[in-house]
Design a protein around this motif. Structure first.
Motif, short mmCIF file in Angstrom:
data_model
loop_
_atom_site.label_atom_id
_atom_site.label_comp_id
_atom_site.label_asym_id
_atom_site.label_seq_id
_atom_site.Cartn_x
_atom_site.Cartn_y
_atom_site.Cartn_z
N ARG A 22 -6.28 9.46 13.68
CA ARG A 22 -7.15 10.50 14.23
C ARG A 22 -6.86 11.80 13.49
O ARG A 22 -5.87 11.91 12.78
N ASP B 246 -10.62 15.30 16.41
CA ASP B 246 -11.05 14.09 17.10
C ASP B 246 -10.55 14.10 18.54
O ASP B 246 -9.53 13.49 18.86
N ARG C 148 -10.42 10.46 20.33
CA ARG C 148 -9.68 9.36 19.70
C ARG C 148 -8.20 9.53 19.99
O ARG C 148 -7.64 10.60 19.81
#
Length: 147
Positions: free
Chosen positions: A119, A123, A126
């Motif tokens: 990630r 992000d 995530r």
């Protein structure tokens, strides 16, 4: 910007990008062009995977290639298509930094200062995998393994 290619036939250096359409790059290489970056961009490590014609670039930067694409400190440049891409889903941590890259077979080993692989800092949905600044990435499966 921070990384170039030697062209022996032309006896000159060129940017890692095709400046002509349709693959025109807004920046040539890596940079610190995202608003939340510190404005610092350095390349500390390079590793070539000849089987896939990809050059892996590590350092401290926040963008790579066309459109100032958000990529934190680890990117891959495809020598055939002249395109920049994230490695897997990237790396993350406070001021992520890559200082070492090594390719053995189809595995990329990454060392530096990061806390998560799989990630990037932007992000938010995530999870990624916790890492203590050393990890490996399978170039065949696209999976990260924390060391």
């Amino acid at each position: 910007h921070h990384v170039a290619r030697w062209r022996p036939a032309q006896r000159r250096w060129t940017a890692l990008c095709d400046p002509a359409p349709p693959t025109r790059c807004d920046i040539f290489g890596v940079g610190a062009d995202n608003p939340d970056s510190s404005g610092i961009a350095y390349v500390y490590a390079l590793a070539l995977h000849e089987a896939s014609d990809r050059l892996f670039v590590g350092g401290i930067f926040s963008s790579a290639g066309q459109g100032r694409r958000y990529i934190d400190s680890l990117a891959a440049f495809n020598l055939r298509t002249s395109a920049w891409a994230r490695v897997g889903a990237g790396i993350a941590g406070p001021n992520p930094l890559v200082r070492a890259l090594l390719i053995r077979g189809d595995t990329l080993y990454v060392g530096g200062s990061f806390t998560t692989v799989g990630r990037q800092n932007n992000d938010v949905f995530r999870q990624g995998t916790e890492s203590a600044s050393v990890a490996s990435f399978s170039l065949t499966t696209g999976q990260w393994t924390a060391a």
